[in-house]
Enzyme design. Structure first.
Site, mmCIF file in Angstrom:
data_model
loop_
_atom_site.group_PDB
_atom_site.id
_atom_site.type_symbol
_atom_site.label_atom_id
_atom_site.label_comp_id
_atom_site.label_asym_id
_atom_site.label_seq_id
_atom_site.Cartn_x
_atom_site.Cartn_y
_atom_site.Cartn_z
ATOM 1 N N HIS A 1 17.675 49.379 56.103
ATOM 2 C CA HIS A 1 19.067 48.950 56.157
ATOM 3 C C HIS A 1 19.887 49.956 55.335
ATOM 4 C CE1 HIS A 1 22.540 46.325 55.145
ATOM 5 N NE2 HIS A 1 22.186 45.589 56.199
ATOM 6 N N ASP B 1 12.766 46.031 49.527
ATOM 7 C CA ASP B 1 13.962 45.335 49.989
ATOM 8 C C ASP B 1 13.499 44.061 50.688
ATOM 9 O OD1 ASP B 1 16.110 44.306 51.324
ATOM 10 O OD2 ASP B 1 16.636 46.148 52.383
ATOM 11 N N GLN C 1 15.046 40.380 54.090
ATOM 12 C CA GLN C 1 14.573 39.657 55.274
ATOM 13 C C GLN C 1 13.165 39.105 55.074
ATOM 14 O OE1 GLN C 1 16.511 38.965 57.714
ATOM 15 N NE2 GLN C 1 18.179 40.464 57.479
ATOM 16 N N LYS D 1 21.227 34.765 52.708
ATOM 17 C CA LYS D 1 20.273 34.853 53.818
ATOM 18 C C LYS D 1 19.144 33.841 53.669
ATOM 19 C CE LYS D 1 21.006 39.824 54.555
ATOM 20 N NZ LYS D 1 21.854 39.964 55.740
ATOM 21 N N CYS E 1 23.666 47.770 60.700
ATOM 22 C CA CYS E 1 23.581 48.511 59.429
ATOM 23 C C CYS E 1 22.268 49.272 59.324
ATOM 24 C CB CYS E 1 23.745 47.582 58.229
ATOM 25 S SG CYS E 1 25.337 46.777 58.217
#
Ligand SMILES: Cc1ncc(COP(=O)(O)O)c(C=O)c1O
Ligand SMILES: Cc1ncc(COP(=O)(O)O)c(C=O)c1O
Lengths: 150, 410, 410, 150
Positions: free
Chosen positions: C122, C199, C202, C225, C365
């Protein structure tokens, strides 16, 4: 007695206004500094240990009556004792204040018999925000003793 | 008196009891309470419009975007900005000041350049410049306060030369209530072509603010200090400055294109808003601005002048009490710091807390100022539109009780 | 099927109509909807406990602090951190990644040092490193994806040498659903003493996460999220790394002392939390974590596997539809990107929107990834615990209607 | 006709699939590029102006059917016209789409009489999120004309 009057007992105000063992020590000593960043209270301690006994102690600092009185009473309570006794006292104190787990070590029948003047700090327990004030000198002491490896 | 008492029922928390007394919340300089209008706006956003902004090709996302951008427009008009694109949302004043220090400072300042600050700055307007100084070698220079707690600008002209690249100062001190001498500092900065950054964290919530009059380059403020949610703040910038400033944060939404090694930025203000913004919080800030405008910022200011004046008058009757700050209520803000005899500020706060009165005690994130004042901590009462003269009376009674508890004659 | 249908009534927005149809929200990779439990926690905080944290000497402020620090403890235990002090709150994953890039990278990396990323990152895990590269001269190196949309680690050992100082990668792609090859990348990084940044934007919301197993140095994620409010996120860091890392932002609350020219920092995690934090949003994230734990993250994951598997199967029946991502639902996340004939992704999203179905369209993104896939934009459906198999059926019907609208046989 | 069918009229799909005046121009020309950062749509335009008239035009880009069809129809509408006429057309278009203020310039009695094929883009107005798609080519054109100082 109101909770406030219980918090600010005469003996606490007395130690706040006339702190014992104030200043710094020369010569071979252990030094440690403590800070409570959220309120800005500062406390530092010098210890001289001779023949396995805390022979002299001096403290400096600034802060509220609770932190400064707690520190002043602490100096009287540890002087002449071994580092291990001071550690044990620290634990006893922290248990009394509910900072460390464990039953309160105090004897309700005989106030003052276990921790002397320090028992006056019990009133702080009703003011949870202030417990860390009372604790600052003790945490600094523990730090100093750790450094000394004594 | 500009009686705003009827507004109190909009603030649910003010109905609360504290230690058996009605809560007298005198800590609005730290954070303000929120009216139901703001809480409802936030809640309603989540219940009916929640989606990510800007990226969506569906109606819900466009409703969310409209709500978010609508809040930007409200904030812009609240401070009379040239348009919504002059407003950059952030987490708060601190983040915005860091954005300026990094985005402008790190990229455009170099060794020997000077940043002029005042001794009364909040840490938020000190530490970011110190961090940037580490990487650039810039020097920080401080204006001090005079005996009347006013920024001493007598030495200003000596200090000004081409090394001065930034003049950054607080519009109002959160400790002394001192107003930053905006006109003098802006003129001084202009005379050497320096950038003007105004920390409006305590200014924008409390008085009408017009960035056209202010004529600074940047103005920052926090939503939570003006009835809005936590987690949102804003930076206003002159269009030219925003254009020339580099983004301090990188991520989604702030780009026009991302290559493997280089990227191009989206237009202002988006280039400064990396990632998912605080969407619902911006909507809440928009509602806060609506609320303040409905009351009228003049009334807010007048109410605070009145209450501050009353507080200064009544505090003067408390023996051994020292107020740190200007005496004229019209020439200062509503943050009133004081000390009382030899009673430590924390002890004052504890006694007052028992009376249901919330005041702050400590260094108020302004250590350089407290050192300058030679006081390790102060107690501080600060006022907002929901405070009343009664609460000032209760404060005074509480302080007299503190004297009693500490064995001083009342 | 792990039937979680009963949870839907916790999410007020899911009762909404969109263009005359019940809303089918298939955009949770962008942001998730919020259950009333979270909304109530936030609202209740403002109504009963609101005050600034850490600084107060009164009971209300200590209640606020307890709520805020309680949320930190919940988040810590949710990812099995060693303790609350390993959690640093931020505005979101983007801000946390910037903190790492600036706080660690700007201070500890120099010319010629390398940061290894993957092509599926991302922008939030690309642009911050590019910004830091400008100031330091570090080089970015990318791992690519193979034909099965898996990160190609075949060339990894050739790439590893002492210049590699950071390996930073996404735990799950928000475009292809590809899972980052954690084990291989952590081992590779360790072999050259490089820092590992995951990261988890997600990852953390969608499957049980245990930072002890993960064995990375940093993990970042966003509250919005994972059922939480906007404006809040977190960084987990190994204690040693947090100790050695410099703060990227300066301001109040993160200091032990502030001098005129230099300052000392507060202990971890506070040194990374300058200024007033997103207090109510942290409390909301705490409530989101409670909610997810009550459902059980295994069930969340299983539900998503099931629904993703069903979606992949049903989408295979739509003529001219290409899915970009791994085929095995157990080896991927629930973000399903696709293209359909010559219909542009935005047009797909518009047609679906008319059917009440919210999907995202664009570059998500992740421009480097889309360039690698040779596709300027994809449509993306993404799932969460509140989605149902019916919604997948509606998606497929909508796509068939898009074919009809575009004059293709259905 | 459903809103969707009104949006994606045959003529729009036709321009999308077979864009007119596609490519780039050599020689003395004006070039401008437009981008819609939120959705990634791109559009670029080359113009040759001879004797005060747009003599040739070519466009490139990628994006949704609306942006690309709008651009394709635009090329047909401006070629052979003066820059001022193209500017006027831009205003007329933007008013039709509600992007600029002012009454819609269209004649409901005679569809196609004012803007020709472009009137087919009216269906976009029911889809506010997509209006900026239709607008991208026109904003790029305006940019190109501004550069030309023509
Ligand atoms: C003058 C001033 N500047 C900056 C700040 C920082 O604001 P925040 O903590 O909302 O970022 C404050 C708040 O305490 C302040 O009073
Ligand atoms: C993989 C990934 N990383 C980082 C981010 C950025 O998260 P946020 O926008 O919440 O900062 C996202 C969200 O879009 C994402 O999907």
């Amino acid at each position: 007695m109101s909770a406030l009057d219980e918090l600010y007992r005469q003996v606490i105000l007395d130690h706040y206004r006339s702190p014992r063992h104030r200043g710094s020590l020369k010569g071979p000593h252990i030094h440690a500094e403590g800070l409570n960043p959220s309120c800005g209270d500062e406390f530092s301690i010098d210890l001289i240990i001779n023949d396995g006994v805390i022979a002299d102690v001096a403290t400096q600092g600034q802060g509220c009556s609770i932190s400064q009185a707690s520190g002043s009473m602490m100096t009287e309570a540890i002087i002449g004792h071994t580092p291990d006794e001071a550690r044990a006292l620290t634990d006893t104190f922290k248990r009394m204040m509910g900072i460390e787990e464990g039953e309160s070590p105090l004897d309700p029948e005989k106030p003052g018999s276990v921790l002397g003047d320090l028992e006056a700090l019990q009133g702080v327990k009703k003011f949870p925000v202030r417990i860390k004030c009372a604790d600052l000198p003790w945490t600094t002491l523990a730090d100093a003793l750790d450094r000394s490896d004594a | 008196m500009t009686d705003l008492r009827h507004l109190r029922s909009d603030f649910p928390i003010l109905g609360r009891e504290m230690n058996g007394r009605p809560l007298a919340y005198l800590d609005s300089a730290a954070t303000t309470q929120k009216p139901i209008q703001v809480l409802d706006a936030v809640d309603d956003f989540y219940r009916t419009k929640n989606a990510n902004v800007h990226r969506g090709a569906y109606a819900l996302s466009s409703e969310a975007t409209d709500a978010f951008e609508g809040a930007r427009a409200k904030v812009a008009s609240f401070i009379n900005a040239g348009g919504p694109n002059e407003i950059v949302f952030s987490r708060g004043a601190t983040t915005s000041l860091n954005h300026i220090a990094y985005g402008w400072g790190l990229n455009r300042l170099s060794e020997g350049d000077r940043v002029v600050l005042t001794i009364m700055e909040h840490h938020a307007n000190v530490v970011p410049w110190q961090l940037v100084a580490r990487h650039t070698g810039i020097e920080l220079v401080y204006l001090t306060l005079d005996d009347h707690y006013e920024v001493d600008i007598s030495g200003l002209s000596d200090l000004l030369d081409e090394r001065v690249k930034v003049v950054a100062f607080s519009g109002m001190s959160n400790v002394t209530g001192t107003l930053g001498p905006v006109r003098a500092l802006v003129d001084a900065a202009r005379s050497v072509g320096a950038l003007v950054v105004v920390d409006g964290a305590q200014l924008v919530p409390h008085a009408p603010t017009d960035v056209q009059d202010l004529d600074a380059d940047f103005l920052v403020f926090s939503g939570h200090k003006m009835l809005g949610p936590t987690g949102i703040g804003a930076m206003w910038g002159k269009p030219e400055r925003l254009e020339e400033m580099e983004p301090a944060e990188g991520g989604g939404e702030m780009i026009a294109d991302v290559g493997l090694y280089e990227s191009r930025w989206a237009p202002v203000p988006h280039k400064f808003e990396a990632g998912t913004p605080p969407i619902a919080q911006a909507v809440g800030l928009g509602a806060a601005v609506d609320y303040l405008e409905a009351v009228g910022m003049e009334r807010v200011r007048d109410h605070e002048h009145e209450i501050t004046g009353y507080a200064l008058k009544r505090l003067a009757d408390v023996p051994d009490l020292t107020v740190y700050g200007p005496g004229d209520p019209e020439r200062r803000g509503g943050a009133v710091s004081f000390s009382l005899a030899d009673i430590h500020a924390h002890d004052i706060a504890t006694v007052l807390d028992e009376h249901g009165i919330a005041v702050r005690a400590g260094h108020h994130c302004a250590k350089p100022l407290l050192r300058h004042l030679h006081v390790p901590a102060t107690a501080r009462a600060s006022f907002y539109l929901y405070n009343t003269l009664d609460e000032v009376d209760r404060l005074v009674d509480g302080l007299l009780d503190a004297r009693r508890v500490f064995g001083l004659n009342a």
